[in-house]
Design an enzyme around this catalytic site. Structure first.
Site, short mmCIF file in Angstrom:
data_model
loop_
_atom_site.label_atom_id
_atom_site.label_comp_id
_atom_site.label_asym_id
_atom_site.label_seq_id
_atom_site.Cartn_x
_atom_site.Cartn_y
_atom_site.Cartn_z
N ASN A 9 -20.49 24.63 48.88
CA ASN A 9 -20.10 25.57 50.47
C ASN A 9 -21.93 25.47 50.76
OD1 ASN A 9 -19.07 27.45 52.09
ND2 ASN A 9 -18.19 28.22 50.79
N TRP A 10 -22.04 25.54 51.43
CA TRP A 10 -23.55 26.03 52.20
C TRP A 10 -23.32 27.84 52.64
CZ3 TRP A 10 -26.06 21.27 54.22
CH2 TRP A 10 -25.99 19.85 52.89
N LYS A 11 -22.04 27.61 52.93
CA LYS A 11 -22.00 29.30 53.47
C LYS A 11 -23.08 29.40 54.70
CE LYS A 11 -20.07 30.81 49.47
NZ LYS A 11 -19.75 32.05 48.95
N HIS A 95 -10.62 30.98 52.32
CA HIS A 95 -12.09 31.30 51.12
C HIS A 95 -12.07 33.06 51.09
CE1 HIS A 95 -16.29 32.35 50.12
NE2 HIS A 95 -16.18 31.00 49.02
N GLU A 97 -14.23 34.80 51.48
CA GLU A 97 -14.58 35.51 52.59
C GLU A 97 -14.27 36.24 53.95
OE1 GLU A 97 -18.67 33.57 51.59
OE2 GLU A 97 -18.77 34.09 49.54
N GLU A 167 -10.75 30.97 43.07
CA GLU A 167 -12.28 31.96 43.91
C GLU A 167 -12.04 32.79 42.88
OE1 GLU A 167 -15.68 28.75 45.29
OE2 GLU A 167 -14.55 30.43 47.25
N GLY A 173 -20.61 34.62 44.10
CA GLY A 173 -22.53 35.60 44.00
C GLY A 173 -22.63 36.41 43.70
N SER A 213 -20.58 31.56 40.73
CA SER A 213 -20.46 31.20 40.05
C SER A 213 -20.89 30.34 39.09
CB SER A 213 -21.12 33.33 39.49
OG SER A 213 -21.50 33.84 40.07
N GLY A 234 -20.87 27.92 45.86
CA GLY A 234 -21.53 28.70 46.53
C GLY A 234 -23.26 28.08 46.22
N GLY A 235 -23.97 29.73 46.48
CA GLY A 235 -25.29 30.25 45.97
C GLY A 235 -25.90 28.30 44.56
P1 13P Z 1 -21.29 31.34 44.07
O1 13P Z 1 -20.82 30.11 43.93
O2 13P Z 1 -22.59 31.55 45.13
O3 13P Z 1 -21.20 32.30 43.28
O4 13P Z 1 -20.43 31.37 45.43
C1 13P Z 1 -18.69 30.85 45.21
C2 13P Z 1 -18.59 30.57 46.21
O5 13P Z 1 -17.76 31.38 47.41
C3 13P Z 1 -18.05 28.73 46.39
O6 13P Z 1 -16.75 28.65 47.95
#
Ligand code: 13P
Length: 259
Positions: A9-11, A95, A97, A167, A173, A213, A234-235
């Site tokens: 997930n590149w956000k 998600h 967010e 999640e 994050g 994470s 994510g990251g």
């Molecule tokens: P991180 O891997 O940056 O913690 O993010 C997880 C995430 O929200 C994937 O959708």
């Protein structure tokens, strides 16, 4: 038998050139992934470029959100029809967010899940508790509510076409991942609920990813839990070498799938 799935997930990171470069590096680093499926979800604007790079490769692509309507006066929204046109394989829905920063409700997420299915997209429904909810012992209550509401009104054949992700909000994050045991406990609970809502067979075939994470050094320990069927990253999905390592470490040992 469930083949592990790793989704990046590149956000809201990267323009078209960066996305193309990242997709190329992932494609070239995972020419023949064994025992794992891999999908990347770039920002909407980079989807056509990423689709061009990944077409014909084993790496799939998807989106990070979609509206429930096919078209209309919904300024700023993207419809599932538009994602189908870009040959997206899946769409991340609900998600944390979206839930917390943009106030998406369970009811809206449910409409999005149904719309994605209607258009042949695979919804990746995300659930997860906040740190405060966990502290109060509400983890199972919260994820159960989100799961039941997210899948409301769907029949077993539709649920079978879904993907789930656990999640925990406190792990996203933060660098603090859920331990394999903490995640496995919730995954097992979710699978039990799917068994109740659909059937034992659907629950056994449904993939439940862990997100929060996930990094190259914790992916193997997480995905070797029987109920954890891959990762939503994510990251760490923004750097090709780390993401490729996560995909390799999430692969089923000794075969294409895990039971
Ligand atoms: P991180 O891997 O940056 O913690 O993010 C997880 C995430 O929200 C994937 O959708």
């Amino acid at each position: 038998m469930r083949t592990p799935l790793v989704v990046g997930n590149w956000k809201m990171h990267g323009g078209i050139a960066e996305a193309r470069e990242l997709a190329l590096a992932v494609r070239d680093g995972l020419k023949r992934p064994r025992g794992v499926e891999v999908v990347v979800c770039p920002p909407f604007t980079a989807l056509p470029a990423v689709a061009e790079v990944l077409a014909g490769s084993p790496i799939g692509w998807g989106a990070q959100n979609a509206h429930w309507e096919d078209k209309g006066a919904f300024t700023g929204e993207i419809s599932p029809v538009m994602l189908v046109e870009l040959r997206c394989r899946l769409v991340i829905l609900g998600h944390s967010e979206r839930r917390h920063l943009f106030r998406e409700t369970d009811e809206e997420i449910n409409r999005k899940v149904a719309a994605a299915l209607r258009h042949g997209l695979t919804p990746l429904l995300c659930v997860g508790e906040t740190a405060e909810e966990r502290r109060q012992g509400l983890t199972f209550t919260v994820v159960e509510g989100q799961l039941r509401a997210g899948l409301a009104g769907l029949g077993s054949p539709q649920m079978e076409r879904c993907l789930l992700a656990y999640e925990p909000v406190w792990a996203i994050g933060t660098g603090v991942n859920a331990t394999p045991a903490q995640a496995a406990e919730v995954h097992g609970y979710l699978r039990g609920l799917v068994s109740e809502l659909a059937s034992k067979e659907v629950a056994q075939s449904l993939r439940i990813l862990y997100g929060g994470s996930v990094k190259a050094d914790n992916a193997a320990a997480l995905t070797q839990e029987p109920d954890i069927d891959g990762a939503l990253v994510g990251g760490a999905s923004l750097q090709a070498p780390g993401f490729i390592t996560i995909a390799r470490k999430s692969a089923a040992k000794g075969g294409p799938a895990k039971e």
